[in-house]
Every structure is written in C-alpha cells, then in structure tokens.
Design an enzyme around this catalytic site. Sequence first.
Site: not given
Length: 190
Positions: A129-130
């Site tokens: 989850p950037c």
Amino acid sequence: MDYAYKHIDSPVGRLTLVARGDKLTAILWENDRAGRVRLGEMAQDDACPVLLETARQLADYFAGRRTSFDVPLAFDGTDFQKRVWAALLTIPYGQTRTYLEIARELGNEKAVRAVGAANGRNPISIIAPCHRVIGSGGELTGFAGGLHAKKLLLAIEGISTEGHDAGAAIDPGRKAQHRRAADPNQLSLL
C-alpha cells in the site's frame, strides 16, 4: 520466464495484473509511466489462477469487505527497494506513514528521498500500500495512479482527504473511521 497478465476494471481505473509463475509481480495503472515497472515478455492469460484470485481480492477490497491481501507476491527490484516494499506491507489498513517514518524503520532517516524513489517504483500498488505513504507534514504526495486514485484508496480505508490536494496536509496518525452511504454497497467518499 514470461509474465501473464489480466486486465480488470476498478474504481481507480483499468488495472493490469501481472504474474510470473504462481506469484503476483505487478499491478499496473491505466496510465502508468512507461518503464516505472520493468517486466519481460507478457502474454494475456485471463484464466491464470493467481490473477483470478488477485482480481477477487481487489474486488472485495474496493467493496469494503477486505482489509488485507493474501496472494503470493514476487517483488523484483534492488535489495533496498525490496526492504521499502516490505515496510509498506506492514502499514495497517486505514493508517498512514510518512516517508521519514519508513526511513527510520529501515534504520536510516537520511534515506527519505531514496524511500520516496523506491515507493514510486512499487510494482504491486494497492496490495503493497504505497497509497498509505504521505509527506512528513502530512501532505499528499505523488502517486503512480494519480492523486485522485490515492485519495479514493485512502477514502475506501476511511481516511478523509477532503480538501486535500498535493501539498495539503492530512493527519498521518489518523485511523480509519468507516462511513457507509445509505446503500451498504456504496462507499461514501469522505
């Protein structure tokens, strides 16, 4: 080794899921920058089991029924990039971290820019989850899928970004507060 791919439609646009063997190796954005993720020869395979499972889990995530993923992953990058991407996987659903926090977690707070560069090359967006990474002042920063997609992903997780564009701050410690519209299948964009 060749790569298999499958296209899916999503609330953040058309995504291309890519696998090598029985592991997911990339989720590419509709308007992804050429060369952001380096892959070899690809062939479309809409029946690839890991791609079908990834599509199912992403659909559950977008519908608000999933907060974590369990598809097998294969990251291809430098050792440092892999350490950053592993750190992304530890950010809980509905929470954010700053680039500085990740650099400190990796043992070098001076590596903030390198963390940002590795984050920008994250090949498995959404699952790694950037989108949960923000600037040290809480500002929304660049995102391969575009800031509109980053805001939507954060909204799905209950993090309000209302009124926040690039450079506008959100509370990096804020935890998710899920809000549903009258129809439980529709997410209210906070």
